[in-house]
Design a protein around this motif. Structure first.
Motif, PDB file in Angstrom:
ATOM      1  N   GLY A   2       0.605  -1.193   0.262  1.00  0.00           N
ATOM      2  CA  GLY A   2      -0.223   0.181  -0.325  1.00  0.00           C
ATOM      3  C   GLY A   2       1.023   1.175  -0.024  1.00  0.00           C
ATOM      4  O   GLY A   2       1.819   1.159  -0.458  1.00  0.00           O
ATOM      5  N   GLU A   3       0.862   2.207   0.526  1.00  0.00           N
ATOM      6  CA  GLU A   3       0.800   3.490   0.520  1.00  0.00           C
ATOM      7  C   GLU A   3       2.066   3.065   1.660  1.00  0.00           C
ATOM      8  O   GLU A   3       1.772   3.341   2.798  1.00  0.00           O
ATOM      9  CB  GLU A   3       0.130   4.529   1.197  1.00  0.00           C
ATOM     10  N   PRO A   4       3.202   3.423   2.250  1.00  0.00           N
ATOM     11  CA  PRO A   4       4.337   3.383   2.661  1.00  0.00           C
ATOM     12  C   PRO A   4       4.022   4.638   3.778  1.00  0.00           C
ATOM     13  O   PRO A   4       4.244   5.686   3.349  1.00  0.00           O
ATOM     14  CB  PRO A   4       5.447   3.996   1.879  1.00  0.00           C
ATOM     15  N   VAL A   5       4.301   4.394   4.746  1.00  0.00           N
ATOM     16  CA  VAL A   5       3.943   4.946   6.355  1.00  0.00           C
ATOM     17  C   VAL A   5       5.015   5.167   7.340  1.00  0.00           C
ATOM     18  O   VAL A   5       5.402   6.525   7.360  1.00  0.00           O
ATOM     19  CB  VAL A   5       3.311   4.644   7.109  1.00  0.00           C
ATOM     20  N   ALA A   6       5.556   3.938   7.551  1.00  0.00           N
ATOM     21  CA  ALA A   6       7.254   4.166   8.294  1.00  0.00           C
ATOM     22  C   ALA A   6       7.916   2.911   8.071  1.00  0.00           C
ATOM     23  O   ALA A   6       7.717   2.158   7.029  1.00  0.00           O
ATOM     24  CB  ALA A   6       6.372   4.832  10.237  1.00  0.00           C
ATOM     25  N   ALA A   7       8.805   3.951   8.517  1.00  0.00           N
ATOM     26  CA  ALA A   7      10.010   2.911   8.623  1.00  0.00           C
ATOM     27  C   ALA A   7      10.219   2.659   9.930  1.00  0.00           C
ATOM     28  O   ALA A   7      10.982   3.089  10.706  1.00  0.00           O
ATOM     29  CB  ALA A   7      11.647   3.004   7.178  1.00  0.00           C
ATOM     30  N   THR A   8      11.049   1.257  10.491  1.00  0.00           N
ATOM     31  CA  THR A   8      12.187   0.944  11.174  1.00  0.00           C
ATOM     32  C   THR A   8      13.497   0.868  11.335  1.00  0.00           C
ATOM     33  O   THR A   8      13.349  -0.539  10.827  1.00  0.00           O
ATOM     34  CB  THR A   8      11.660   0.123  12.108  1.00  0.00           C
ATOM     35  N   THR A   9      14.768   0.775  11.276  1.00  0.00           N
ATOM     36  CA  THR A   9      16.105   0.044  11.216  1.00  0.00           C
ATOM     37  C   THR A   9      16.795   0.584  12.800  1.00  0.00           C
ATOM     38  O   THR A   9      16.587   1.310  13.251  1.00  0.00           O
ATOM     39  CB  THR A   9      17.125   1.233  10.240  1.00  0.00           C
ATOM     40  N   ALA A  10      18.136  -0.471  13.061  1.00  0.00           N
ATOM     41  CA  ALA A  10      18.823  -0.218  13.022  1.00  0.00           C
ATOM     42  C   ALA A  10      19.545  -1.612  13.517  1.00  0.00           C
ATOM     43  O   ALA A  10      19.900  -2.658  12.512  1.00  0.00           O
ATOM     44  CB  ALA A  10      18.483  -1.809  14.723  1.00  0.00           C
ATOM     45  N   LEU A  11      21.038  -0.743  13.522  1.00  0.00           N
ATOM     46  CA  LEU A  11      21.967  -1.421  13.041  1.00  0.00           C
ATOM     47  C   LEU A  11      23.449  -1.431  14.478  1.00  0.00           C
ATOM     48  O   LEU A  11      23.591  -0.366  14.731  1.00  0.00           O
ATOM     49  CB  LEU A  11      23.560  -0.509  12.097  1.00  0.00           C
ATOM     50  N   GLU A  12      23.498  -2.820  14.994  1.00  0.00           N
ATOM     51  CA  GLU A  12      23.561  -2.165  16.413  1.00  0.00           C
ATOM     52  C   GLU A  12      24.753  -3.748  16.728  1.00  0.00           C
ATOM     53  O   GLU A  12      24.604  -4.799  16.384  1.00  0.00           O
ATOM     54  CB  GLU A  12      22.428  -3.237  17.785  1.00  0.00           C
ATOM     55  N   ARG A  58      20.435  -6.108  12.943  1.00  0.00           N
ATOM     56  CA  ARG A  58      20.972  -6.019  11.436  1.00  0.00           C
ATOM     57  C   ARG A  58      19.360  -6.062  11.485  1.00  0.00           C
ATOM     58  O   ARG A  58      18.193  -6.645  10.911  1.00  0.00           O
ATOM     59  CB  ARG A  58      21.806  -6.528  11.029  1.00  0.00           C
ATOM     60  N   LEU A  59      18.761  -5.046  11.153  1.00  0.00           N
ATOM     61  CA  LEU A  59      16.906  -4.475  10.688  1.00  0.00           C
ATOM     62  C   LEU A  59      16.609  -3.905  10.001  1.00  0.00           C
ATOM     63  O   LEU A  59      16.842  -2.110  10.170  1.00  0.00           O
ATOM     64  CB  LEU A  59      16.731  -4.345  12.596  1.00  0.00           C
ATOM     65  N   ILE A  60      15.715  -3.853   9.085  1.00  0.00           N
ATOM     66  CA  ILE A  60      14.921  -2.857   8.317  1.00  0.00           C
ATOM     67  C   ILE A  60      13.782  -3.214   8.061  1.00  0.00           C
ATOM     68  O   ILE A  60      13.750  -3.932   7.283  1.00  0.00           O
ATOM     69  CB  ILE A  60      16.420  -2.734   7.040  1.00  0.00           C
ATOM     70  N   GLU A  61      12.263  -2.830   8.657  1.00  0.00           N
ATOM     71  CA  GLU A  61      11.331  -2.915   7.916  1.00  0.00           C
ATOM     72  C   GLU A  61      10.727  -1.321   7.654  1.00  0.00           C
ATOM     73  O   GLU A  61      11.177  -0.274   7.977  1.00  0.00           O
ATOM     74  CB  GLU A  61      10.453  -3.101   9.180  1.00  0.00           C
ATOM     75  N   PRO A  82      16.086  -7.796   3.878  1.00  0.00           N
ATOM     76  CA  PRO A  82      17.898  -8.807   4.527  1.00  0.00           C
ATOM     77  C   PRO A  82      18.119  -6.883   5.136  1.00  0.00           C
ATOM     78  O   PRO A  82      18.278  -5.881   4.602  1.00  0.00           O
ATOM     79  CB  PRO A  82      18.418  -8.946   3.273  1.00  0.00           C
ATOM     80  N   ASP A  83      19.437  -7.909   5.681  1.00  0.00           N
ATOM     81  CA  ASP A  83      20.345  -6.925   5.733  1.00  0.00           C
ATOM     82  C   ASP A  83      20.945  -6.366   4.672  1.00  0.00           C
ATOM     83  O   ASP A  83      21.340  -6.027   3.887  1.00  0.00           O
ATOM     84  CB  ASP A  83      21.797  -7.689   6.148  1.00  0.00           C
ATOM     85  N   PRO A  84      20.436  -4.544   5.026  1.00  0.00           N
ATOM     86  CA  PRO A  84      21.474  -4.218   3.588  1.00  0.00           C
ATOM     87  C   PRO A  84      22.554  -4.056   3.658  1.00  0.00           C
ATOM     88  O   PRO A  84      23.141  -3.048   2.170  1.00  0.00           O
ATOM     89  CB  PRO A  84      20.934  -2.656   3.606  1.00  0.00           C
ATOM     90  N   ASN A  85      23.503  -4.449   4.304  1.00  0.00           N
ATOM     91  CA  ASN A  85      25.460  -4.577   3.689  1.00  0.00           C
ATOM     92  C   ASN A  85      25.136  -6.151   3.427  1.00  0.00           C
ATOM     93  O   ASN A  85      26.319  -6.487   3.088  1.00  0.00           O
ATOM     94  CB  ASN A  85      26.145  -4.186   5.427  1.00  0.00           C
ATOM     95  N   THR A  86      23.972  -6.140   2.992  1.00  0.00           N
ATOM     96  CA  THR A  86      24.305  -7.838   1.690  1.00  0.00           C
ATOM     97  C   THR A  86      22.983  -7.298   0.633  1.00  0.00           C
ATOM     98  O   THR A  86      22.714  -6.556   0.827  1.00  0.00           O
ATOM     99  CB  THR A  86      23.806  -9.040   2.617  1.00  0.00           C
ATOM    100  N   PHE A  87      23.288  -8.433  -0.580  1.00  0.00           N
ATOM    101  CA  PHE A  87      23.006  -8.392  -1.735  1.00  0.00           C
ATOM    102  C   PHE A  87      22.055  -9.185  -2.078  1.00  0.00           C
ATOM    103  O   PHE A  87      21.313  -9.679  -2.926  1.00  0.00           O
ATOM    104  CB  PHE A  87      24.389  -8.704  -3.199  1.00  0.00           C
ATOM    105  N   GLY A  88      21.697 -10.148  -0.676  1.00  0.00           N
ATOM    106  CA  GLY A  88      20.316 -10.970  -1.157  1.00  0.00           C
ATOM    107  C   GLY A  88      19.253 -11.013  -0.648  1.00  0.00           C
ATOM    108  O   GLY A  88      18.790 -10.223  -0.274  1.00  0.00           O
ATOM    109  N   GLY A  89      19.394 -11.945  -0.075  1.00  0.00           N
ATOM    110  CA  GLY A  89      17.758 -11.825   1.010  1.00  0.00           C
ATOM    111  C   GLY A  89      17.771 -12.476   2.263  1.00  0.00           C
ATOM    112  O   GLY A  89      19.485 -12.200   2.101  1.00  0.00           O
ATOM    113  N   PRO A  90      16.997 -12.600   3.101  1.00  0.00           N
ATOM    114  CA  PRO A  90      15.115 -13.084   2.376  1.00  0.00           C
ATOM    115  C   PRO A  90      14.656 -11.401   2.450  1.00  0.00           C
ATOM    116  O   PRO A  90      15.082 -10.647   3.214  1.00  0.00           O
ATOM    117  CB  PRO A  90      15.116 -14.272   3.357  1.00  0.00           C
TER     118      PRO A  90
END
Length: 366
Positions: free
Chosen positions: A145-155, A254-257, A268-276
């Motif tokens: 749908g319409e993007p509303v919010a994102a959550t990321t964490a690199l710890e 490593r979180l990104i939603e 997936p972890d945005p410091n990688t190139f694949g999934g999931p």
């Protein structure tokens, strides 16, 4: 040069160069011609390891007529100065992240390129990998749908446990925000569009750290930058994001939603190139996998995309404009944390185009 594989040279034979050289030498649309480093013996060793015929000083490599793109893998403090040197030698430049230490220096690099009719590319190119590109196509298709919010964490507890020379990762232009932030923020900008405003806090947990591996193990060094940064980001299209970047956490994360009006994507972890890549709606009892389409070839695909679009006369994706916007976003986060105020992100950016799902780095197209 009008046709055929694009000639490439690498400046900087440090820790990350092996990943780049290992990939760049496999792409048939590129010819890796030389490696340069302040330590010419290190340059020669890297060239020999990857079957590159020439090596030498920066000046020698920049004088080579058949080099069209220079990949700048120097330390962050040198990124802008080396990029300007490359551009003034008449070469296109692709730089490791960040583009520069601050927005004015980044703007100077782009202005030099524009004045000379040259291109600037910039890492990270992880957002061109199958995982993030599949997420981008899912958002473009309206699956959430319409993007509303994102959550990321690199710890994490920091790179000094495994990196043999981690001092530069705690110097100006690095830390968790400038070293790891580009992976997360580039993905967010690609998915949600340009950022507009930020509010942030930051702290430094320790004044010194200790190298944990390699010949300098046990050596103490100074920490110059914040090691835990949190930020709220508002995007021009209306979505918001809550982000955290930390070298102070014993538990790695490593979180990104990306949440929308219809569903949420877990990337997936945005410091990688694949999934999931997973999706979940309000009706789902658990996450569902989405198919991954695209390349997982690794670091260097941004250089290849630059080269192919250079020949075609079309825009490349890991662009200087994207890198400047992310740099300005990180600078705004730093300023907000230091001053305790909301900060604007002023570097302009258009739409980041998705790669075709069948884009093949190993096909000869030039």
């Amino acid at each position: 040069m009008s046709g055929g594989p694009v000639g490439v040279a690498v400046i900087g034979a440090g820790n990350i160069s092996g990943q780049y050289l290992g990939n760049l030498t496999r792409f048939p649309d590129l010819r890796v011609l030389a490696v340069a480093d302040l330590d010419e013996q290190r340059a020669a060793a890297a060239a020999a390891e990857h079957g590159v015929e020439r090596s030498g000083s920066v000046e020698q490599v920049l004088a080579m007529d058949d080099v069209e793109i220079v990949v700048n893998l120097t330390i962050p403090a040198a990124h802008a100065a080396v990029a300007l040197e490359v551009l003034r030698a008449g070469k296109h430049v692709y730089t490791e992240k960040p583009l520069a230490l601050d927005t004015p220096a980044g703007r100077a690099v782009l202005a030099e390129a524009e004045a000379r009719g040259l291109r600037v590319g910039n890492a990270p190119d992880t957002f061109l990998g199958a995982g993030i590109q599949s997420a981008l196509r899912a958002v473009n298709k309206g699956l959430i749908g319409e993007p509303v919010a994102a959550t990321t964490a690199l710890e994490s507890n920091g790179p000094e446990s495994w990196h043999p020379s981690p001092e530069f990762l705690y110097a100006d232009g690095a830390g968790p925000l400038f070293d790891m932030g580009p992976y997360y923020l580039t993905a967010l900008v690609a998915l949600l569009g340009p950022a507009s405003t930020v509010a942030a806090t930051a702290r430094k947990s320790r004044e010194t750290r200790v190298i944990g591996s390699g010949p300098k193990a046990g050596t103490e060094f100074a920490v110059e930058v914040p090691t835990h940064v949190t930020a709220l980001i508002e995007f021009a299209a209306g979505a918001g994001a809550s982000t955290a970047f930390s070298f102070d956490s014993p538990a790695a994360k490593r979180l990104i939603e990306i949440g929308g009006t219809e569903a949420t994507l877990a990337l997936p972890d945005p410091n990688t190139f694949g999934g999931p890549l997973q999706i979940r709606t309000a009706k789902d009892e658990e996450w569902r996998d989405l198919p991954i389409e695209g390349t997982e070839a690794g670091r260097g695909i941004g250089v290849l995309d630059l080269a192919r679009n250079l020949r075609a006369g079309t825009p490349h994706r890991a662009s200087g404009d994207l890198a400047l916007h992310v740099l300005d976003l990180m600078s705004a986060i730093s300023a907000s944390a230091a001053e305790g105020s909301f900060q604007k992100v002023t570097a302009e950016l258009g739409t980041v185009e998705a790669l075709p799902a069948d884009w093949d780095p190993f096909a000869r197209t030039l």
